[in-house]
Design a protein around this motif. Structure first.
Motif, PDB file in Angstrom:
ATOM      1  N   SER A 102       0.840  -1.193   0.000  1.00 41.04           N
ATOM      2  CA  SER A 102       0.000   0.000   0.000  1.00 41.04           C
ATOM      3  C   SER A 102       0.876   1.244   0.000  1.00 41.04           C
ATOM      4  O   SER A 102       2.104   1.165   0.107  1.00 41.04           O
ATOM      5  CB  SER A 102      -0.942   0.011   1.212  1.00 41.04           C
ATOM      6  N   GLU A 103       0.239   2.398  -0.109  1.00 40.33           N
ATOM      7  CA  GLU A 103       0.926   3.682  -0.141  1.00 40.33           C
ATOM      8  C   GLU A 103       0.306   4.624   0.882  1.00 40.33           C
ATOM      9  O   GLU A 103      -0.889   4.519   1.176  1.00 40.33           O
ATOM     10  CB  GLU A 103       0.839   4.298  -1.543  1.00 40.33           C
ATOM     11  N   SER A 104       1.111   5.529   1.408  1.00 41.72           N
ATOM     12  CA  SER A 104       0.595   6.481   2.395  1.00 41.72           C
ATOM     13  C   SER A 104       1.506   7.702   2.428  1.00 41.72           C
ATOM     14  O   SER A 104       2.359   7.894   1.566  1.00 41.72           O
ATOM     15  CB  SER A 104       0.498   5.810   3.771  1.00 41.72           C
ATOM     16  N   GLY A 105       1.315   8.522   3.451  1.00 39.19           N
ATOM     17  CA  GLY A 105       2.121   9.716   3.641  1.00 39.19           C
ATOM     18  C   GLY A 105       2.215  10.039   5.118  1.00 39.19           C
ATOM     19  O   GLY A 105       1.420   9.570   5.927  1.00 39.19           O
ATOM     20  N   PHE A 106       3.216  10.836   5.478  1.00 36.94           N
ATOM     21  CA  PHE A 106       3.366  11.275   6.868  1.00 36.94           C
ATOM     22  C   PHE A 106       3.757  12.738   6.871  1.00 36.94           C
ATOM     23  O   PHE A 106       4.351  13.244   5.910  1.00 36.94           O
ATOM     24  CB  PHE A 106       4.409  10.435   7.604  1.00 36.94           C
ATOM     25  N   ASP A 107       3.398  13.421   7.956  1.00 40.36           N
ATOM     26  CA  ASP A 107       3.756  14.829   8.116  1.00 40.36           C
ATOM     27  C   ASP A 107       5.100  14.915   8.814  1.00 40.36           C
ATOM     28  O   ASP A 107       5.259  14.457   9.949  1.00 40.36           O
ATOM     29  CB  ASP A 107       2.699  15.568   8.927  1.00 40.36           C
ATOM     30  N   SER A 108       6.079  15.523   8.132  1.00 39.33           N
ATOM     31  CA  SER A 108       7.407  15.652   8.702  1.00 39.33           C
ATOM     32  C   SER A 108       7.435  16.778   9.738  1.00 39.33           C
ATOM     33  O   SER A 108       6.412  17.374  10.073  1.00 39.33           O
ATOM     34  CB  SER A 108       8.434  15.899   7.596  1.00 39.33           C
ATOM     35  N   HIS A 109       8.623  17.070  10.245  1.00 32.76           N
ATOM     36  CA  HIS A 109       8.794  18.025  11.343  1.00 32.76           C
ATOM     37  C   HIS A 109       8.276  19.412  11.017  1.00 32.76           C
ATOM     38  O   HIS A 109       7.864  20.152  11.918  1.00 32.76           O
ATOM     39  CB  HIS A 109      10.271  18.106  11.723  1.00 32.76           C
TER      40      HIS A 109
ATOM     41  N   PHE B  56      10.090  10.240   9.995  1.00 34.06           N
ATOM     42  CA  PHE B  56       9.563   9.027   9.358  1.00 34.06           C
ATOM     43  C   PHE B  56       9.619   7.837  10.321  1.00 34.06           C
ATOM     44  O   PHE B  56       8.643   7.099  10.491  1.00 34.06           O
ATOM     45  CB  PHE B  56      10.368   8.745   8.089  1.00 34.06           C
ATOM     46  N   ILE B  57      10.764   7.665  10.978  1.00 33.54           N
ATOM     47  CA  ILE B  57      10.918   6.564  11.936  1.00 33.54           C
ATOM     48  C   ILE B  57       9.931   6.709  13.091  1.00 33.54           C
ATOM     49  O   ILE B  57       9.294   5.730  13.521  1.00 33.54           O
ATOM     50  CB  ILE B  57      12.364   6.511  12.450  1.00 33.54           C
ATOM     51  N   ASN B  58       9.787   7.925  13.611  1.00 31.73           N
ATOM     52  CA  ASN B  58       8.832   8.155  14.702  1.00 31.73           C
ATOM     53  C   ASN B  58       7.407   7.868  14.242  1.00 31.73           C
ATOM     54  O   ASN B  58       6.597   7.326  15.010  1.00 31.73           O
ATOM     55  CB  ASN B  58       8.950   9.593  15.207  1.00 31.73           C
ATOM     56  N   HIS B  59       7.094   8.226  12.998  1.00 31.78           N
ATOM     57  CA  HIS B  59       5.764   7.947  12.451  1.00 31.78           C
ATOM     58  C   HIS B  59       5.517   6.441  12.394  1.00 31.78           C
ATOM     59  O   HIS B  59       4.438   5.962  12.782  1.00 31.78           O
ATOM     60  CB  HIS B  59       5.643   8.561  11.054  1.00 31.78           C
ATOM     61  N   ILE B  60       6.489   5.682  11.928  1.00 30.04           N
ATOM     62  CA  ILE B  60       6.331   4.229  11.850  1.00 30.04           C
ATOM     63  C   ILE B  60       6.142   3.639  13.245  1.00 30.04           C
ATOM     64  O   ILE B  60       5.272   2.781  13.466  1.00 30.04           O
ATOM     65  CB  ILE B  60       7.563   3.600  11.158  1.00 30.04           C
TER      66      ILE B  60
ATOM     67  N   HIS C 207       4.930   5.073  15.960  1.00 33.29           N
ATOM     68  CA  HIS C 207       3.649   5.433  16.565  1.00 33.29           C
ATOM     69  C   HIS C 207       2.453   4.885  15.786  1.00 33.29           C
ATOM     70  O   HIS C 207       1.437   4.516  16.382  1.00 33.29           O
ATOM     71  CB  HIS C 207       3.539   6.958  16.679  1.00 33.29           C
ATOM     72  N   SER C 208       2.551   4.804  14.462  1.00 37.01           N
ATOM     73  CA  SER C 208       1.412   4.399  13.643  1.00 37.01           C
ATOM     74  C   SER C 208       1.280   2.883  13.502  1.00 37.01           C
ATOM     75  O   SER C 208       0.172   2.372  13.338  1.00 37.01           O
ATOM     76  CB  SER C 208       1.507   5.026  12.247  1.00 37.01           C
TER      77      SER C 208
ATOM     78  N   ILE D  87      11.939  11.673  23.569  1.00 37.22           N
ATOM     79  CA  ILE D  87      10.876  11.757  22.574  1.00 37.22           C
ATOM     80  C   ILE D  87      11.234  12.688  21.417  1.00 37.22           C
ATOM     81  O   ILE D  87      10.577  12.654  20.377  1.00 37.22           O
ATOM     82  CB  ILE D  87       9.539  12.199  23.211  1.00 37.22           C
ATOM     83  N   ALA D  88      12.275  13.503  21.580  1.00 38.94           N
ATOM     84  CA  ALA D  88      12.644  14.414  20.491  1.00 38.94           C
ATOM     85  C   ALA D  88      14.047  14.953  20.708  1.00 38.94           C
ATOM     86  O   ALA D  88      14.495  15.120  21.847  1.00 38.94           O
ATOM     87  CB  ALA D  88      11.656  15.575  20.385  1.00 38.94           C
TER      88      ALA D  88
END
Length: 600
Positions: A12-19, A101-105, A107-108, A574-575
């Motif tokens: 599948s395909e998706s997107g994430f919001d970067s910093h 991107f890594i944080n998105h993976i 958490h999601s 966390i950041a």
């Protein structure tokens, strides 16, 4: 899409919001069969420069980890992600994008970083290496193929020429000279490369130069990296140089590392002729399996890094005067002589000579960024002094600290009181200036410092700012257990800025952190700074004095070490934000449980 991909993974395909809220594109390969009770694992692929994630699908199939997830992004300015082709604000933006991107993976999809393994090619490998150095993630390992630490530009003086040209045309682009035949021996792969409409040949000169500067920094300070690393190196690589890859490999502190030189292989290692590609993929598969048989380094490993690490050995050599040659030492001796005489014409240098260049008084002067001195030349000297790269980094660190503190305050409900503690506040400028913007909030502040003169300056600043908050000024030693009485009310936010960088001894830092643990609420936040490296260590040690009246000798503490010390008190990072040239970092950790103190 092959039958293998269709039957083993759901694609599948998706997107994430970067910093910066830029939405970047990525692809997902979800395993259709995962054994019950097994932790989810993932391969994260980083494509080459000019390329995109659409070329990763065959690699997922060839790697063959059918029970694991796989992810691949389109970097900013590539593939289906936005931005002018081959462009980004700078190379560090791309590294920060990858961290997002890594944080998105995580958490999601609920996949822990400890169960992620990165596979990165060429420029992607430099992104991964920089991320390891600057953000210090506890990932399972990294495979680096043909890492582009030093790109063959062939044209004489190409980099100086590009630097000069970007002074007049900041948005300058260059076109890649690379032909597909220089990337692979495979006619089929070369044809696919030439026919791919999403592959761009352009790259921003600004990004190219920033890539070169960042790669040089990371290779020189590769000892800070201790994650497992496999390096796949092409024997006949016309695109990148082999020597920096070897230097990087020999310098990293990883206890699990492999260096595989693939004979008669061009730059696009995974897209080479069958024998070379299969050799690379088999080496990667063996390495990945080995990574998952070994535990990550325990947090306690870092407790003695102040005496048993490459950074400790470098610091000992600095203390013993073993760094620098005769000419260097003579040059710095002349600088120190000039500083002790002409330096007094500069207001900033005069403060440093009197109180120490690492003192709260010096930092407060640097924060103000207003050059001054005796006679015309004094002001000119002072401007050069406060514009040094380290001081510019300090001012950026202040801005990042203030933004971080502001963001944390806004996370609390408007009607909820917020208690803030700074354990080594100096003149308290960044805290008090930030609180000025929250005069409608119930915020209580405790400023501590070992020097009463600094607290007096903080009190004067609070009066000038006309703050209405309840502020206490406490003359305490940040390293003394008695400075953290358990009977005091706990704090929502604890700040430690610019302190631990001045002390190499981890026993002191751990003592301070354990005191913080006593006074930080469960769920509260710790804001802490770091100095993973500095380009002027020798110059500073040979010319500047510290607040203790000695030469200012520093041991940059790798981010992995600093994060581990913080994690030992139950605070999970966390950041992290990077400053100019990666000299300083500002990080936030959250205390998520009543974790007992780890013994050293």
């Amino acid at each position: 899409m092959t039958t293998e991909l269709q039957t083993k993974w759901l694609c599948s395909e998706s997107g994430f919001d970067s910093h910066d809220s830029t939405r970047l594109f990525y692809r997902i390969w979800q395993p259709l069969a995962v054994p019950a009770g097994q932790a989810q694992k993932a391969l994260i692929f980083l494509h080459r420069g000019h390329e995109h994630s659409g070329r990763i699908g065959p690699l997922v199939e060839q790697f063959g980890f059918t029970q694991d997830w796989a992810f691949a992004w389109d970097a900013r300015g590539h593939g289906n992600s936005p931005g002018e082709r081959g462009d980004a604000p700078d190379f560090q933006t791309m590294v920060r994008d990858f961290d997002s991107f890594i944080n998105h993976i995580q958490h999601s999809y609920g996949i822990a970083k400890e169960n992620m393994l990165i596979v990165a090619n060429s420029v992607g490998a430099v992104i991964a290496a920089t991320w390891l150095h600057d953000y210090a993630p506890r990932v399972r390992g990294v495979v680096m193929a043909a890492a582009a630490f030093d790109i063959n530009l062939y044209v004489p003086l190409a980099k100086p020429a590009l630097r000069f040209a970007t002074c007049f045309k900041p948005d300058l682009f260059v076109t890649s000279y690379i032909r597909s035949s220089m990337l692979t021996h495979s006619a089929e792969q070369a044809k696919a490369y030439d026919a791919d409409p999403l592959i761009t040949k352009n790259i921003s000169a600004r990004v190219l130069l920033d890539l070169a500067d960042t790669a040089k920094r990371v290779v020189e300070d590769a000892q800070a990296i201790d994650a497992p690393v496999l390096m796949l190196v092409a024997d006949k690589d016309y695109v990148v140089k082999q020597a920096p890859q070897k230097q990087f490999f020999e310098t990293i502190s990883s206890t699990l590392k492999r260096y595989v030189l693939i004979e008669n292989c061009h730059h696009a290692i995974f897209y080479e002729s069958e024998s070379q590609a299969q050799q690379a993929i088999q080496a990667a598969k063996d390495f990945i399996n080995e990574c998952y048989t070994k535990d990550l380094l325990p947090l306690s490993h870092y407790f003695k890094a102040d005496t048993l690490s490459q950074s400790a050995r470098q610091y000992q050599a600095l203390q013993q005067g073993k760094l620098g040659g005769a000419l260097e030492n003579a040059f710095y001796g002349m600088q120190k002589f000039m500083l002790s005489h002409l330096g007094k014409l500069s207001n900033g240098m005069r403060i440093g000579l009197e109180h120490g260049f690492d003192s709260g008084a010096s930092l407060d002067y640097v924060y103000r960024n207003q050059a001054g001195g005796r006679l015309l030349i004094g002001g000119m000297i002072d401007r050069g002094y406060i514009d040094a790269i380290g001081w510019r980094g300090i001012r950026q660190r202040k801005a990042q600290m203030q933004q971080t503190l502001s963001d944390l305050i806004q996370q609390y409900p408007a009607g909820q009181p917020v208690r803030i503690l700074d354990i080594a506040a100096g003149g308290g400028r960044y805290v008090l200036e930030t609180i000025k913007r929250f005069q409608n909030r119930d915020i209580e502040i405790s400023l501590r410092d070992f020097d009463q003169a600094n607290l007096d300056q903080a009190k004067l600043l609070a009066e000038r700012l006309q703050l209405k908050n309840k502020i206490s000024y406490q003359c305490r030693d940040a390293f003394a257990a008695t400075s953290y009485p358990a009977e005091e009310d706990a704090y929502d936010i604890v700040i430690v800025s610019g302190l631990y960088e001045l002390f190499s001894d981890n026993v002191l830092v751990l003592a301070s952190l354990r005191g913080i643990q006593q006074q930080l609420k469960i769920g509260g936040h710790l804001v802490y700074t770091g100095q993973p490296w500095h380009p002027q260590l020798l110059m500073i040690a040979k010319t500047l004095n510290s607040h203790r009246g000695q030469s200012w000798q520093m041991r940059p503490r790798p981010q992995a070490e600093m994060d581990a010390l913080v994690a030992s008190i139950g605070c999970k990072k966390i950041a992290t934000q990077l400053g100019i040239a990666g000299i300083f970092t500002v990080s936030v950790a959250q205390r998520d449980a009543a974790v007992p103190v780890l013994s050293d």
